[in-house]
Design a protein around this motif. Sequence first.
Motif, PDB file in Angstrom:
ATOM      1  N   PHE A   1      24.738 -73.769 -52.200  1.00 51.32           N
ATOM      2  CA  PHE A   1      24.725 -73.836 -50.925  1.00 51.32           C
ATOM      3  C   PHE A   1      25.071 -71.985 -50.616  1.00 51.32           C
ATOM      4  O   PHE A   1      25.596 -71.218 -50.952  1.00 51.32           O
ATOM      5  N   ALA A   2      24.182 -71.787 -49.891  1.00 55.16           N
ATOM      6  CA  ALA A   2      23.786 -70.190 -49.903  1.00 55.16           C
ATOM      7  C   ALA A   2      25.044 -70.175 -48.110  1.00 55.16           C
ATOM      8  O   ALA A   2      25.634 -69.033 -48.592  1.00 55.16           O
ATOM      9  N   ASP A   3      25.536 -71.114 -47.684  1.00 52.14           N
ATOM     10  CA  ASP A   3      26.383 -71.121 -46.868  1.00 52.14           C
ATOM     11  C   ASP A   3      27.266 -71.711 -46.599  1.00 52.14           C
ATOM     12  O   ASP A   3      27.454 -72.316 -47.407  1.00 52.14           O
ATOM     13  N   VAL A   4      28.800 -71.137 -46.385  1.00 51.14           N
ATOM     14  CA  VAL A   4      30.165 -71.367 -47.264  1.00 51.14           C
ATOM     15  C   VAL A   4      30.387 -72.505 -46.296  1.00 51.14           C
ATOM     16  O   VAL A   4      31.295 -73.222 -46.595  1.00 51.14           O
ATOM     17  N   ASP A   5      29.850 -72.708 -44.865  1.00 55.92           N
ATOM     18  CA  ASP A   5      30.623 -74.267 -44.410  1.00 55.92           C
ATOM     19  C   ASP A   5      29.448 -74.929 -44.656  1.00 55.92           C
ATOM     20  O   ASP A   5      30.465 -76.211 -44.971  1.00 55.92           O
ATOM     21  N   LEU A   6      27.994 -74.866 -45.094  1.00 53.74           N
ATOM     22  CA  LEU A   6      27.750 -75.979 -45.663  1.00 53.74           C
ATOM     23  C   LEU A   6      28.186 -76.619 -47.236  1.00 53.74           C
ATOM     24  O   LEU A   6      28.284 -77.711 -47.848  1.00 53.74           O
ATOM     25  N   MET A   7      28.599 -75.583 -47.710  1.00 50.41           N
ATOM     26  CA  MET A   7      29.573 -75.523 -48.879  1.00 50.41           C
ATOM     27  C   MET A   7      31.034 -76.019 -48.287  1.00 50.41           C
ATOM     28  O   MET A   7      31.162 -77.770 -49.591  1.00 50.41           O
ATOM     29  N   THR A   8      32.090 -76.131 -47.534  1.00 51.06           N
ATOM     30  CA  THR A   8      32.819 -76.363 -47.139  1.00 51.06           C
ATOM     31  C   THR A   8      32.717 -77.607 -47.455  1.00 51.06           C
ATOM     32  O   THR A   8      33.366 -78.849 -47.246  1.00 51.06           O
ATOM     33  N   THR A   9      31.598 -78.393 -45.951  1.00 49.37           N
ATOM     34  CA  THR A   9      31.496 -79.778 -45.818  1.00 49.37           C
ATOM     35  C   THR A   9      31.080 -80.501 -46.451  1.00 49.37           C
ATOM     36  O   THR A   9      31.836 -81.567 -47.372  1.00 49.37           O
TER      37      THR A   9
END
Length: 247
Positions: free
Chosen positions: A233-241
């Motif tokens: 994931f390029a987005d850290v929020d998506l990675m956390t989810t």
Amino acid sequence: GFHKNHIDVIGIAETWLNASVRDGEVTIPGFAILRRDRAAQTGGGVAFYVRSCLAVSRCTQHDIPDIESLAVDITAQQSITTRIVCVYRPPSSSVSFWQTFEGMVEDLMNSSPSTSFIVVGDFNVNMLVDTTARSKMSCLLRSFGFVNSVTQATRVTLSSTTLLDLVISSPNSVSQCQVYPFDVSDHFPVIFTVPQIIPMRHKQPRMTRDLRSVDWETFCDDLRRTDLENSSFADVDLMTTDWYEKV
């Protein structure tokens, strides 16, 4: 900004506000605004922003036509009231300003139920240079037993270095008074602490996990069965989810 740095009261001299500017256009979330605009001409004006958790009332009975000032009473949760006055003295003020100002301060002090009395603002008196205006201000401070807590220049240009913005009070009423060379305007902000009006800070709740009862072998097996290695994931929020969904 203001919330992160625990700023509870903001006094502004020379706001340049007028009746055409509504409070909602200059509001700061979490703060109440009190203002006194210059009525006849452009420029001038004074205002306070006060944190919503503090009780504040305006002392309108002490509004004097000849002085641009705004006085407020602020009460913290300790039920201690502090009277603060914001003043703007234009450079073109006549010599009669000092007598009128002295009378206003005396009235405000005599009618105040507070244990602390503070005057802030732009007086357009350079306290770094020996002038007639500085002598008048110094004489006034001595007559009331006040001190000015600002000792550094508050306005610096290519051609001048001046101390125009003052914090006037009884000795020991304010502490940690500092000038911040932050060019939000041509005057530097002055920040200080008034112990009597520091509101109670509510601690943010924190979530913790009790790891003493964790079955680490099962936990490691669960990690091995996840597909985290192939997650990209390029987005850290998506990675956390993705992490919370899989683990």
